[in-house]
Design an enzyme around this catalytic site. Structure first.
Site, PDB file in Angstrom:
ATOM      1  N   ASN A  41      42.382 -25.517  16.079  1.00 13.44           N
ATOM      2  CA  ASN A  41      42.635 -25.682  14.642  1.00 13.44           C
ATOM      3  C   ASN A  41      43.595 -26.843  14.393  1.00 13.44           C
ATOM      4  OD1 ASN A  41      42.215 -24.832  11.939  1.00 13.44           O
ATOM      5  ND2 ASN A  41      44.221 -23.828  11.917  1.00 13.44           N
ATOM      6  N   SER A 130      55.261 -13.007  10.869  1.00 14.60           N
ATOM      7  CA  SER A 130      54.880 -13.318   9.484  1.00 14.60           C
ATOM      8  C   SER A 130      55.394 -12.222   8.568  1.00 14.60           C
ATOM      9  CB  SER A 130      53.354 -13.370   9.404  1.00 14.60           C
ATOM     10  OG  SER A 130      52.916 -13.322   8.072  1.00 14.60           O
ATOM     11  N   TYR A 154      44.571  -9.458  11.512  1.00 14.67           N
ATOM     12  CA  TYR A 154      45.544 -10.528  11.778  1.00 14.67           C
ATOM     13  C   TYR A 154      46.968  -9.970  11.720  1.00 14.67           C
ATOM     14  CZ  TYR A 154      48.785 -14.311  10.717  1.00 14.67           C
ATOM     15  OH  TYR A 154      49.888 -15.140  10.706  1.00 14.67           O
ATOM     16  N   LYS A 158      50.183  -9.404  14.708  1.00 14.09           N
ATOM     17  CA  LYS A 158      51.613  -9.771  14.629  1.00 14.09           C
ATOM     18  C   LYS A 158      52.489  -8.534  14.872  1.00 14.09           C
ATOM     19  CE  LYS A 158      51.054 -14.132  13.753  1.00 14.09           C
ATOM     20  NZ  LYS A 158      51.306 -15.091  14.839  1.00 14.09           N
ATOM     21  N   PHE A 183      57.838 -16.671   5.663  1.00 19.63           N
ATOM     22  CA  PHE A 183      57.233 -16.370   4.370  1.00 19.63           C
ATOM     23  C   PHE A 183      56.119 -17.412   4.143  1.00 19.63           C
ATOM     24  CE2 PHE A 183      59.181 -12.541   2.704  1.00 19.63           C
ATOM     25  CZ  PHE A 183      59.902 -12.212   3.837  1.00 19.63           C
ATOM     26  N   ASN A 184      56.030 -18.148   3.072  1.00 19.16           N
ATOM     27  CA  ASN A 184      54.839 -19.002   2.868  1.00 19.16           C
ATOM     28  C   ASN A 184      55.149 -20.479   3.145  1.00 19.16           C
ATOM     29  OD1 ASN A 184      54.193 -16.451   1.524  1.00 19.16           O
ATOM     30  ND2 ASN A 184      52.397 -17.540   0.764  1.00 19.16           N
ATOM     31  N   ARG A 297      42.265 -11.531  -6.184  1.00 16.13           N
ATOM     32  CA  ARG A 297      41.723 -11.639  -4.817  1.00 16.13           C
ATOM     33  C   ARG A 297      42.062 -10.343  -4.088  1.00 16.13           C
ATOM     34  NH1 ARG A 297      43.743 -16.531  -0.926  1.00 16.13           N
ATOM     35  NH2 ARG A 297      45.703 -15.369  -0.999  1.00 16.13           N
TER      36      ARG A 297
HETATM   37  P1  NAD Z   1      47.861 -23.743  13.078  1.00 18.08           P
HETATM   38  O1  NAD Z   1      46.506 -23.188  13.165  1.00 18.08           O
HETATM   39  O2  NAD Z   1      48.038 -25.036  12.382  1.00 18.08           O
HETATM   40  O3  NAD Z   1      48.514 -23.846  14.531  1.00 18.08           O
HETATM   41  C1  NAD Z   1      48.164 -23.000  15.594  1.00 18.08           C
HETATM   42  C2  NAD Z   1      47.888 -23.898  16.782  1.00 18.08           C
HETATM   43  O4  NAD Z   1      47.547 -23.077  17.901  1.00 18.08           O
HETATM   44  C3  NAD Z   1      46.723 -24.857  16.553  1.00 18.08           C
HETATM   45  O5  NAD Z   1      47.082 -26.152  16.950  1.00 18.08           O
HETATM   46  C4  NAD Z   1      45.610 -24.296  17.438  1.00 18.08           C
HETATM   47  O6  NAD Z   1      44.728 -25.305  17.890  1.00 18.08           O
HETATM   48  C5  NAD Z   1      46.414 -23.656  18.540  1.00 18.08           C
HETATM   49  N1  NAD Z   1      45.730 -22.575  19.251  1.00 18.08           N
HETATM   50  C6  NAD Z   1      45.065 -21.509  18.711  1.00 18.08           C
HETATM   51  N2  NAD Z   1      44.600 -20.706  19.674  1.00 18.08           N
HETATM   52  C7  NAD Z   1      44.993 -21.256  20.853  1.00 18.08           C
HETATM   53  C8  NAD Z   1      44.829 -20.891  22.216  1.00 18.08           C
HETATM   54  N3  NAD Z   1      44.160 -19.777  22.565  1.00 18.08           N
HETATM   55  N4  NAD Z   1      45.329 -21.693  23.166  1.00 18.08           N
HETATM   56  C9  NAD Z   1      46.007 -22.814  22.842  1.00 18.08           C
HETATM   57  N5  NAD Z   1      46.200 -23.213  21.576  1.00 18.08           N
HETATM   58  C10 NAD Z   1      45.712 -22.444  20.592  1.00 18.08           C
HETATM   59  O7  NAD Z   1      48.790 -22.627  12.390  1.00 18.08           O
HETATM   60  P2  NAD Z   1      50.267 -22.723  11.830  1.00 18.08           P
HETATM   61  O8  NAD Z   1      50.198 -22.602  10.348  1.00 18.08           O
HETATM   62  O9  NAD Z   1      50.989 -23.859  12.438  1.00 18.08           O
HETATM   63  O10 NAD Z   1      50.825 -21.333  12.367  1.00 18.08           O
HETATM   64  C11 NAD Z   1      51.509 -21.241  13.598  1.00 18.08           C
HETATM   65  C12 NAD Z   1      51.857 -19.802  13.870  1.00 18.08           C
HETATM   66  O11 NAD Z   1      52.595 -19.280  12.766  1.00 18.08           O
HETATM   67  C13 NAD Z   1      50.642 -18.876  14.036  1.00 18.08           C
HETATM   68  O12 NAD Z   1      50.927 -17.931  15.034  1.00 18.08           O
HETATM   69  C14 NAD Z   1      50.552 -18.199  12.678  1.00 18.08           C
HETATM   70  O13 NAD Z   1      49.951 -16.930  12.773  1.00 18.08           O
HETATM   71  C15 NAD Z   1      52.012 -18.096  12.283  1.00 18.08           C
HETATM   72  N6  NAD Z   1      52.210 -18.014  10.832  1.00 18.08           N
HETATM   73  C16 NAD Z   1      51.693 -18.968  10.021  1.00 18.08           C
HETATM   74  C17 NAD Z   1      51.845 -18.866   8.647  1.00 18.08           C
HETATM   75  C18 NAD Z   1      51.243 -19.885   7.715  1.00 18.08           C
HETATM   76  O14 NAD Z   1      51.062 -19.574   6.532  1.00 18.08           O
HETATM   77  N7  NAD Z   1      50.942 -21.088   8.149  1.00 18.08           N
HETATM   78  C19 NAD Z   1      52.569 -17.795   8.095  1.00 18.08           C
HETATM   79  C20 NAD Z   1      53.119 -16.854   8.983  1.00 18.08           C
HETATM   80  C21 NAD Z   1      52.927 -16.970  10.353  1.00 18.08           C
HETATM   81  N1  UFG Z   2      46.106 -18.264  -4.751  1.00 18.31           N
HETATM   82  C1  UFG Z   2      45.367 -18.618  -5.874  1.00 18.31           C
HETATM   83  N2  UFG Z   2      44.318 -19.463  -5.687  1.00 18.31           N
HETATM   84  C2  UFG Z   2      43.988 -19.979  -4.477  1.00 18.31           C
HETATM   85  C3  UFG Z   2      44.760 -19.615  -3.344  1.00 18.31           C
HETATM   86  C4  UFG Z   2      45.810 -18.742  -3.521  1.00 18.31           C
HETATM   87  O1  UFG Z   2      45.643 -18.171  -6.981  1.00 18.31           O
HETATM   88  O2  UFG Z   2      42.999 -20.730  -4.382  1.00 18.31           O
HETATM   89  C5  UFG Z   2      47.255 -17.360  -4.931  1.00 18.31           C
HETATM   90  C6  UFG Z   2      47.090 -16.050  -4.170  1.00 18.31           C
HETATM   91  O3  UFG Z   2      46.403 -15.117  -4.948  1.00 18.31           O
HETATM   92  C7  UFG Z   2      48.554 -15.672  -3.919  1.00 18.31           C
HETATM   93  C8  UFG Z   2      49.273 -17.036  -3.819  1.00 18.31           C
HETATM   94  O4  UFG Z   2      48.399 -17.981  -4.406  1.00 18.31           O
HETATM   95  O5  UFG Z   2      49.044 -15.015  -5.044  1.00 18.31           O
HETATM   96  C9  UFG Z   2      49.568 -17.436  -2.396  1.00 18.31           C
HETATM   97  O6  UFG Z   2      48.355 -17.339  -1.644  1.00 18.31           O
HETATM   98  P1  UFG Z   2      48.232 -17.946  -0.171  1.00 18.31           P
HETATM   99  O7  UFG Z   2      46.835 -17.673   0.288  1.00 18.31           O
HETATM  100  O8  UFG Z   2      48.712 -19.354  -0.144  1.00 18.31           O
HETATM  101  O9  UFG Z   2      49.291 -17.104   0.664  1.00 18.31           O
HETATM  102  P2  UFG Z   2      49.356 -15.536   0.917  1.00 18.31           P
HETATM  103  O10 UFG Z   2      50.707 -15.137   0.457  1.00 18.31           O
HETATM  104  O11 UFG Z   2      48.222 -14.806   0.368  1.00 18.31           O
HETATM  105  O12 UFG Z   2      49.167 -15.497   2.495  1.00 18.31           O
HETATM  106  C10 UFG Z   2      50.206 -15.822   3.330  1.00 18.31           C
HETATM  107  C11 UFG Z   2      49.683 -16.389   4.665  1.00 18.31           C
HETATM  108  C12 UFG Z   2      48.975 -15.316   5.442  1.00 18.31           C
HETATM  109  C13 UFG Z   2      49.818 -14.084   5.552  1.00 18.31           C
HETATM  110  C14 UFG Z   2      50.238 -13.627   4.170  1.00 18.31           C
HETATM  111  C15 UFG Z   2      51.159 -12.450   4.233  1.00 18.31           C
HETATM  112  O13 UFG Z   2      48.797 -17.456   4.435  1.00 18.31           O
HETATM  113  O14 UFG Z   2      48.740 -15.800   6.745  1.00 18.31           O
HETATM  114  O15 UFG Z   2      50.943 -14.668   3.519  1.00 18.31           O
HETATM  115  O16 UFG Z   2      51.474 -12.000   2.956  1.00 18.31           O
HETATM  116  F1  UFG Z   2      49.148 -13.087   6.166  1.00 18.31           F
END
Ligand code: NAD
Ligand code: UFG
Length: 342
Positions: A41, A130, A154, A158, A183-184, A297
């Site tokens: 990704n 998360s 998912y 975690k 958080f976000n 949603r």
């Molecule tokens: P991302 O997808 O951009 O980064 C994850 C990376 O891990 C990618 O580069 C992907 O290629 C790599 N990867 C996936 N599976 C792999 C594997 N089996 N071996 C080696 N590499 C692998 O995601 P991110 O937003 O940077 O998130 C990073 C971490 O934070 C994740 O664990 C995610 O669950 C957690 N997280 C993200 C968010 C968010 O909203 N972005 C919120 C809470 C927690």
């Molecule tokens: N939203 C919209 N339109 C869109 C996308 C999102 O209105 O096209 C709203 C959602 O309904 C929500 C807010 O924007 O109210 C934030 O949505 P996100 O999808 O950006 O984020 P979430 O809070 O839903 O999700 C995030 C992470 C998930 C995690 C979750 C835990 O992306 O990985 O928080 O609460 F699981």
């Protein structure tokens, strides 16, 4: 080891959105970094930009964290001090459709990593958890003692990994874990050269808004305005990705003395509604973001924001960038790179 001496940090998933920003901060701080990423990704170009911005390079191992031989070779070849573990799959909706893939990747690869760490006596790890582990909370803001629950495969990966790490820490006092509950995350590096590059139609709010702003999508659908909040839309705690990256360095420093397995909220402590984010993004972009209200949603939590006080007290970390900074930096990245790294 003191925080001023050179460490070698293994960063799993270091080419991803949060990982690449963290690798940049580690390199800037003088740490040596080894990244393992399978680019499932992400793009190798993210790390090229990181190298350029840092003026120095990390070691990149292209491979799967679930592959025991690859992971063993990393620990055999490099004198790793500690690990930051980002690698994994993160799409809530996809995890409902293909749960086995999520359990195999997220939990299986974490086990592979822990076993290699144990063999090589590397016992400090910062884990990407998360706020999803709090489910739909009854009281807000959320502190780390809030009961845990998860409503998707998912989220359960975690939760289970957090439990696994607690058990491992209990088994041997040499293990030290920081569970960082993000958080976000939004925003991008201030250079405009490093940012989030989601594949396909973005699920998340900020990337979708920015694709509307750049003309790739006609308008944003706002999922519901009949929630019991100040303007009827959901409230979230949006946090700048660079603040988040800095939190990882603080957590790593703290693991030099901190013991056991402890969780920390990484949020700003401030909640914003969807419409407040749309307005702030419009200000940053310089024109309103076209949007319409549509139905709710499924699965959206009404309102959640962090009490980040424990991270401030124990890690010495506090976010410094506000929603306007997040929108400004995310927009700079999107405007300069409408096709992401592609
Ligand atoms: P991302 O997808 O951009 O980064 C994850 C990376 O891990 C990618 O580069 C992907 O290629 C790599 N990867 C996936 N599976 C792999 C594997 N089996 N071996 C080696 N590499 C692998 O995601 P991110 O937003 O940077 O998130 C990073 C971490 O934070 C994740 O664990 C995610 O669950 C957690 N997280 C993200 C968010 C968010 O909203 N972005 C919120 C809470 C927690
Ligand atoms: N939203 C919209 N339109 C869109 C996308 C999102 O209105 O096209 C709203 C959602 O309904 C929500 C807010 O924007 O109210 C934030 O949505 P996100 O999808 O950006 O984020 P979430 O809070 O839903 O999700 C995030 C992470 C998930 C995690 C979750 C835990 O992306 O990985 O928080 O609460 F699981």
């Amino acid at each position: 080891m003191s925080s001023t001496s050179v460490r070698t940090v293994l960063v799993t998933g270091g080419a991803g959105y949060i990982g690449s920003h963290t690798v940049l901060e580690l390199l800037k701080a003088g740490d040596n970094v080894v990244v393992i990423d399978n680019f499932d990704n992400s793009s190798p170009k993210a790390l090229e930009v990181v190298h350029d911005l840092a003026g120095r390079e990390c070691v990149l191992v292209e491979g799967d964290l679930g592959d025991a031989d690859t992971v063993e070779a990393i620990f055999a070849e490099h004198d790793i001090d500690s690990v930051i573990h980002f690698a994994g799959l993160k799409a809530v909706g996809e995890s409902v459709e293909v749960p086995m893939k999520y359990y195999r990747t997220n939990i299986g690869s974490t086990m592979t990593l822990l076993e290699a760490m144990d063999r090589h006596e590397v016992r400090r790890l910062v884990f990407s958890s998360s706020c999803t582990v709090y489910g739909d909370p009854e009281t807000i803001p959320i502190n780390e003692d809030t009961p845990l629950q998860a409503s998707s495969p998912y989220g359960r990966t975690k939760l289970f990994i957090e439990e696994m790490l607690r058990d491992v820490a209990d088994s041997n006092p040499e293990w030290r874990f920081s569970l960082l509950r993000y958080f976000n995350p939004v925003g991008a590096h201030e250079s405009g050269r490093l940012g989030e590059d989601p594949t396909g139609i973005p699920n998340n709010l900020m990337p979708f808004i920015m694709q509307v702003a750049v003309g790739q999508r006609a308008k944003l659908s706002v999922f519901g305005n009949d929630y019991p909040t100040r303007d009827g839309t959901n409230i979230r705690d949006y946090i700048h990705v660079v603040d988040l990256a800095e939190g990882h360095l603080k957590a790593l420093d703290e693991l030099e003395t901190g013991t056991g397995c402890r969780a920390f909220n990484l949020g700003t402590g401030t909640g914003s509604t969807v419409l407040e984010v749309v307005a702030a993004a419009g200000e940053a972009v310089g024109k309103p973001i076209p949007h319409e209200i549509v139905g709710r949603r499924a699965g959206d939590v009404i309102a959640i924001w962090a009490d980040p006080e424990k991270a401030t007290r124990e890690l010495g970390w506090k976010s410094t960038r506000d929603l306007n900074d997040m929108c400004r930096d995310h927009w700079r990245w999107q405007e300069q790179n409408p096709a992401g790294f592609g």
